[in-house]
Design an enzyme around this catalytic site. Structure first.
Site, PDB file in Angstrom:
ATOM      1  CG  ASN B  57      62.345  67.732  81.132  1.00 17.89           C
ATOM      2  OD1 ASN B  57      63.048  66.766  80.851  1.00 17.89           O
ATOM      3  ND2 ASN B  57      61.226  68.009  80.494  1.00 17.89           N
ATOM      4  CG  HIS B  68      57.273  67.192  81.491  1.00 21.41           C
ATOM      5  ND1 HIS B  68      56.243  67.722  80.729  1.00 21.41           N
ATOM      6  CD2 HIS B  68      57.993  66.393  80.649  1.00 21.41           C
ATOM      7  CE1 HIS B  68      56.332  67.242  79.493  1.00 21.41           C
ATOM      8  NE2 HIS B  68      57.374  66.439  79.419  1.00 21.41           N
ATOM      9  CD  GLU B  70      55.654  71.932  84.852  1.00 23.90           C
ATOM     10  OE1 GLU B  70      56.478  71.086  84.432  1.00 23.90           O
ATOM     11  OE2 GLU B  70      55.081  72.746  84.101  1.00 23.90           O
ATOM     12  CB  SER B  95      52.792  77.782  79.813  1.00 23.29           C
ATOM     13  OG  SER B  95      51.405  77.696  80.035  1.00 23.29           O
ATOM     14  CB  CYS B  97      52.785  69.623  78.954  1.00 24.87           C
ATOM     15  SG  CYS B  97      52.999  68.314  80.184  1.00 24.87           S
ATOM     16  CB  CYS B 100      52.882  69.560  84.190  1.00 30.08           C
ATOM     17  SG  CYS B 100      54.400  68.624  83.820  1.00 30.08           S
ATOM     18  CG  ASP B 160      60.110  67.235  77.396  1.00 24.76           C
ATOM     19  OD1 ASP B 160      60.396  66.177  77.991  1.00 24.76           O
ATOM     20  OD2 ASP B 160      59.733  68.260  77.980  1.00 24.76           O
TER      21      ASP B 160
END
Lengths: 165, 165
Positions: B57, B68, B70, B95, B97, B100, B160
């Site tokens: 991130n 982010h 990912e 996990s 969002c 992503c 975020d």
């Protein structure tokens, strides 16, 4: 306007004229992207009648896998408070892919104005199921840009949406 | 390893050891991000046992609304053929969002290994409904990083994920 500085909004536009005006900014971005050798998809993020940012697909220009029109636009708008996203409108020349839809869902952007969804449509059901208002303007300039893309740069297009060449 | 150059993978690891190893690279990224003053979430994209990229991130570091863990990782992997994404595994400390998750859906990444989903979970149902295999390792290092984030930088965290401060 330059490619990076959003213009002032003409006063006294009717709501549908405003949508056409803001979509026009996204179309301008898409055209710039096409001339740059890229994917002709553009976007604009508008809050309270003010253009926060415009953006365009930069796969070719930046070697980017995540800079679609909408995500580039959100990135160029910078770090914003949640309340701003939640009362903004995202204009895009083409119906969003899952990545761009997910970005709108993350930030709870409540409305997306879509230039056209004839050439591509992937996430509209998902967006609607989360309460996002979608308005499809079926704009000929947007469709024409995408049809040219599909004809002249088909492999680039397939790469952009994660499809086999 | 440096922050930007993925390491060689130790040979002869059992499958679960391999997952722990690759998740460890994502955790390294998350820790770097925390030390940089950012959001401690990291990721790694792995194809055929080879690390294509790691990412973290970069909201604070790059003033970014779309980087982010990912998406930064996917961006740093560069433009890839569809076939590579479709046989890759995405490792992430938290996990995903919706943004992503949407990125994984766009590129049809078939499997995501998740460090933890106690601190945040938004898109797992969506991902599973599209056939993405999710493996949650419930890794204490990932949870600890996020708990520290939630305690020490709560406003940054809410920013975020598009929540009000």
């Amino acid at each position: 306007m330059t490619a990076d500085q959003p213009p002032a909004v003409p006063p006294d536009l009717a709501p549908d004229e405003r949508d056409r005006f803001f979509l026009g900014l996204a179309v301008d971005q898409a055209r710039i992207g096409w001339e740059e050798g890229g994917v002709p998809i553009g976007a604009a993020l508008v809050h309270d009648g003010r253009v926060l940012a415009v953006g365009r697909n930069r796969r070719v220009q930046m070697g980017s896998a995540i800079r679609h029109g909408e995500t580039d636009c959100v990135e160029r708008a910078g770090r914003l408070p949640a309340s701003v996203y939640r009362s903004s409108v995202l204009y895009t020349t083409l119906s969003p892919c899952f990545m761009c839809a997910g970005t709108a869902l993350l930030y709870e952007i409540p409305r997306i104005v879509i230039g056209e969804n004839r050439s591509f449509s992937q996430s509209e059901e998902l967006l609607r199921s989360h309460g996002v208002r979608l308005d499809v303007l079926d704009d000929p300039a947007c469709t024409e840009l995408m049809q040219r893309m599909l004809t002249e740069r088909p492999e680039l297009w397939r790469e952009d949406i994660g499809e086999e060449p």
